[in-house]
Structures are given as C-alpha cells and as structure tokens.
Design a protein around this motif. Structure first.
Motif, short mmCIF file in Angstrom:
data_model
loop_
_atom_site.label_atom_id
_atom_site.label_comp_id
_atom_site.label_asym_id
_atom_site.label_seq_id
_atom_site.Cartn_x
_atom_site.Cartn_y
_atom_site.Cartn_z
N ILE A 78 0.97 -1.33 -0.05
CA ILE A 78 -0.14 0.03 0.07
C ILE A 78 0.81 1.26 -0.01
O ILE A 78 0.68 2.23 -0.66
N LEU A 79 1.95 1.31 1.04
CA LEU A 79 2.58 2.30 0.99
C LEU A 79 3.59 2.82 -0.14
O LEU A 79 3.92 3.78 -0.60
N SER A 80 3.75 1.51 -1.12
CA SER A 80 4.56 1.80 -2.35
C SER A 80 3.97 2.03 -3.46
O SER A 80 4.29 1.51 -4.49
N THR A 81 2.38 2.20 -3.46
CA THR A 81 1.63 2.42 -4.49
C THR A 81 1.19 1.14 -5.24
O THR A 81 0.59 1.06 -6.39
N LEU A 82 1.64 -0.04 -4.82
CA LEU A 82 1.41 -1.18 -5.53
C LEU A 82 -0.26 -1.70 -5.27
O LEU A 82 -0.59 -2.56 -6.14
N VAL A 83 -0.64 -1.46 -3.89
CA VAL A 83 -1.85 -1.85 -3.73
C VAL A 83 -2.65 -0.72 -3.16
O VAL A 83 -2.05 -0.01 -2.57
N THR A 84 -4.02 -0.59 -3.62
CA THR A 84 -4.87 0.53 -3.08
C THR A 84 -5.45 0.24 -1.88
O THR A 84 -5.95 -0.78 -1.62
N ALA A 85 -5.33 1.03 -0.58
CA ALA A 85 -6.06 0.96 0.58
C ALA A 85 -7.45 1.04 0.41
O ALA A 85 -8.02 1.79 -0.39
N ASP A 86 -8.27 0.55 1.42
CA ASP A 86 -9.87 0.71 1.34
C ASP A 86 -10.01 2.01 2.03
O ASP A 86 -11.25 2.47 1.74
N ALA A 87 -9.25 2.43 2.85
CA ALA A 87 -9.32 3.70 3.49
C ALA A 87 -8.23 4.08 4.37
O ALA A 87 -7.20 3.17 4.37
N ALA A 98 8.16 8.34 -7.62
CA ALA A 98 9.22 9.01 -8.13
C ALA A 98 10.15 9.23 -6.93
O ALA A 98 11.47 9.45 -6.92
N ALA A 99 9.68 9.31 -5.70
CA ALA A 99 10.39 9.56 -4.69
C ALA A 99 10.95 8.29 -3.74
O ALA A 99 11.76 8.30 -2.85
N ILE A 100 10.39 6.98 -4.25
CA ILE A 100 10.51 5.84 -3.40
C ILE A 100 11.20 4.97 -4.21
O ILE A 100 11.45 4.83 -5.60
N GLY A 101 11.71 3.84 -3.38
CA GLY A 101 12.36 2.69 -4.13
C GLY A 101 12.11 1.48 -3.35
O GLY A 101 11.68 1.56 -2.15
N VAL A 102 11.72 0.36 -4.06
CA VAL A 102 11.23 -0.98 -3.46
C VAL A 102 12.18 -2.08 -3.75
O VAL A 102 12.68 -2.37 -5.04
N THR A 103 12.64 -2.83 -2.57
CA THR A 103 13.65 -4.04 -2.92
C THR A 103 12.75 -5.25 -2.08
O THR A 103 12.74 -4.88 -0.80
N PHE A 155 11.59 1.09 0.44
CA PHE A 155 11.12 -0.09 1.25
C PHE A 155 11.87 -1.30 1.12
O PHE A 155 12.17 -1.72 -0.12
N LEU A 156 12.28 -1.98 2.27
CA LEU A 156 13.11 -2.97 2.23
C LEU A 156 12.34 -4.40 2.74
O LEU A 156 12.25 -4.22 4.02
N ASP A 157 11.82 -5.28 2.02
CA ASP A 157 10.75 -6.31 2.29
C ASP A 157 11.53 -7.49 2.56
O ASP A 157 11.95 -8.17 1.66
N GLU A 158 12.29 -7.99 3.62
CA GLU A 158 12.96 -8.94 4.06
C GLU A 158 14.13 -8.95 3.10
O GLU A 158 14.43 -10.07 2.36
N PRO A 159 14.99 -7.93 3.07
CA PRO A 159 16.23 -8.03 1.88
C PRO A 159 17.34 -8.81 2.02
O PRO A 159 18.20 -9.10 1.29
N THR A 160 17.43 -9.37 3.37
CA THR A 160 18.61 -10.50 3.70
C THR A 160 18.18 -11.91 3.80
O THR A 160 18.92 -12.89 4.43
N THR A 161 16.68 -12.16 3.64
CA THR A 161 16.54 -13.55 3.70
C THR A 161 17.25 -14.57 2.72
O THR A 161 17.41 -14.47 1.90
N GLY A 162 17.59 -15.56 3.46
CA GLY A 162 18.54 -16.44 2.84
C GLY A 162 20.05 -16.22 2.64
O GLY A 162 20.93 -16.99 2.30
N LEU A 163 20.42 -14.97 3.10
CA LEU A 163 21.80 -14.94 3.05
C LEU A 163 22.65 -15.33 4.12
O LEU A 163 22.17 -15.65 5.48
N ASP A 164 23.58 -15.59 4.06
CA ASP A 164 24.76 -16.24 5.24
C ASP A 164 25.06 -14.80 6.15
O ASP A 164 24.89 -13.72 5.92
N PRO A 165 25.32 -15.15 7.36
CA PRO A 165 25.48 -14.14 8.47
C PRO A 165 26.38 -12.95 7.99
O PRO A 165 26.38 -11.74 8.48
#
Length: 320
Positions: A54-63, A82-87, A163-173
């Motif tokens: 929603i915040l990254s404009t991919l889905v519209t909020a109901d309210a 134009a102001a955001i990036g999503v990974t 917006f970083l949605d679980e950016p390090t999932t699966g990476l080694d420590p």
C-alpha cells in the motif's frame, strides 16, 4: 543507530485493507521520521507485506490517508513513485542481462539521459563492489551479489524513501552484516528505510523504531529498548559451587528461583547498573560470595512471544 529527525518521510493514518471477507489491516497508523530506519515486525499473515504494498503504491487501501516524502499518495501517486524505491525478498534482477545492463535498464525506466545513466550505473557498480562482475549474467552471482545488485537497481532513481521487504532472507551471516553496513550508509546519507524482516536481531541492530503488527493491528511500537522494557523476565543468575552458599543466597533473596541441580539462583532484575550494584551490596552485607554472575534482559524474541503468543523462531520455520 541514526539520529531521529522530526520531519515525516512516511505518514499514514487509519490504513484499512480487506481481501474478500478477510480483514488484513484494521486501521493502523504509521509515522516514520525522515533519515531513520523503521522496522515492521509481525507473524506471518499479520499484514506486513500488504502494508508495504500500500505504502509503495502497488495496492490501494480501502481507507486511510497517506503522505510519502511530502506527497499525498491518493492525489499524486506519480510523485510518490518518483520519491521511493522498493527492494523485495524476491530479486527483480533480469538474468538475461548483465549486471551493468540491469542498471542501465533501470536508468532508461527512470528517463535518465544516456550519459547520466551510464555515470550513475558505474557509480553504483563501484559503490557495491560489483565492477568485476558488471559484464557477467546475474545467474553467476552469489546470493549476496544478487542482493547488492537488486539494491543498486533500486538506487538508480535516487529515492529518498526505500522499502526493504525482507532484504537479507537466505543470506549467510557475513553477507547479511555487509548489507547492514550498506543500509546504515544509505541512512547516513539522508535516506529513510522502511524495513520488514523475519530476523529479530536485524531489527534490533538497525532500527531506530520498531512496530509490531498482529492480526492487522499495531500492538506495540517504540525503540528496541522501549519494547524490551514492556515485557517481564529480566533476571540475574547467580551460580555457586557450594550448596550452603546457594541456600544462604536463597534466604537472602525471597522470591528468587532456586535450581539445586545447577547450584544457581535467579533473582529478578532489570539488568541496570543501579540494580546490579544493589544486588552485589546485598550479597556483601549477607557475607555471601557468588562464583559466577550473568545478566539476562528480555530481547525482541521475548517481546514477540509476549505480544503475539507465538515465538519468533516458529515464524522463521513457517516462512521456509
């Protein structure tokens, strides 16, 4: 951690979203100061990804009302984009292109002039230590290299909010910590990060503020330290080699928890310097010497379990 600014990079109030009969977000408020890292945590299915969408404009909020980087999302979604990036947790890298070609493609999508696009691509390849791999297909990259390329592609448009949605999932420590340093550098440069992660130590390490989402509602929000103080369980563990001293200590600290198998005594404590000094003074006055002392303070796992009723480790298993 970064120094919090009072300018809101993200301001959302009353966000609601349903998919059919399922209510996913039940009127949540999100406020993220510019130049900070905000982490949204929660069990699987709590609504984290929907919030990011929603915040990254991919889905519209109901309210709800949303402003990102000063722009009203409903009135000017193009300015927000134009102001955001999503990974996301799933890389957007094109395996049929080389690393450099992926960056140049993003430059074209952002309508950068050819010369500026090439300059920006070279700069990002150097910044993420991908110069030697620039001419190779990402299929040959390690997981960490792909993550870095994916983030570099996000930065081509010079976003102020990422917006970083679980950016390090699966990476080694080790690679995960490299990504942490990159994230810190971005924030030091004024970028705002909205982070979702299944790794609680990641949120604890990076975030200025954390919100815990459960069943579509925010059940807690604060700094990592503030959240940890919300749950009980802090204690000092005193270990003795002599059962007589253990017995004496148990009498000196009524309400403590005694373990005769390990010769240890757990005394409730917030782990602060003042309370530790008081505990040691009490032992001295009683003429009791402990052989070993360890301090346990609640961590984010304890917060997660206390507020959602489910251990965070269980969520990691479910996510696999």
């Amino acid at each position: 951690m970064t120094t919090t600014s009072f300018t809101a990079a993200i301001a959302a109030t009353g966000l609601r979203k349903s998919f059919g009969d399922k209510l996913v977000l039940d009127g949540i408020d999100v406020h993220v100061p510019a130049g900070t890292i905000f982490s949204l945590l929660g069990p699987n299915g709590a609504g984290k990804t929907t919030t990011v969408q929603i915040l990254s404009t991919l889905v519209t909020a109901d309210a709800g009302e949303i402003r990102i980087a000063g722009h009203d999302l409903a009135r000017d979604p193009d300015a927000v984009r134009a102001a955001i990036g999503v990974t996301g947790q799933f890389s957007a890298v094109d395996n049929l292109l080389t690393g450099e070609e992926n960056l140049l493609l993003m430059a074209d999508l952002h309508h950068l002039e050819r010369r500026e696009g090439r300059r920006r691509s070279r700069e990002l390849l150097e910044r993420f230590d991908l110069v030697e791999a620039a001419g190779q297909a990402p299929a040959t990259y390690s997981g960490g290299m792909r993550r870095k390329l994916d983030l570099a592609m996000t930065l081509v448009g010079d976003p102020r909010v990422i917006f970083l949605d679980e950016p390090t999932t699966g990476l080694d420590p080790r690679t995960r910590r490299t990504m942490w340093e990159i994230i810190r550098e971005l924030v030091a440069g004024g970028v705002t990060i909205f982070l979702t992660t299944q790794y609680l130590e990641e949120a604890d390490e990076l975030a200025d503020r954390i919100a815990l989402l459960d069943n579509g509602r925010l059940v807690a929000e604060g700094t990592p330290a503030e959240l940890k103080r919300m749950v009980p369980g802090g204690h000092v563990s005193l270990r003795f080699t002599d059962p007589g001293r253990l017995a004496a200590a148990a009498l000196a600290f009524p309400g403590s928890t005694r373990d005769d198998d390990t010769f240890t005594l757990q005394v409730a404590s917030d782990g602060g310097v003042r309370s530790l000094r008081a505990l040691l003074d009490h032992l001295d006055r009683a003429g009791i010497e402990a052989d070993e002392l360890t301090v346990h303070t609640p961590d984010l796992d304890d917060v997660f379990l206390s507020l959602t009723g489910r251990p965070a480790e269980q969520q990691k298993e479910l996510a696999r």
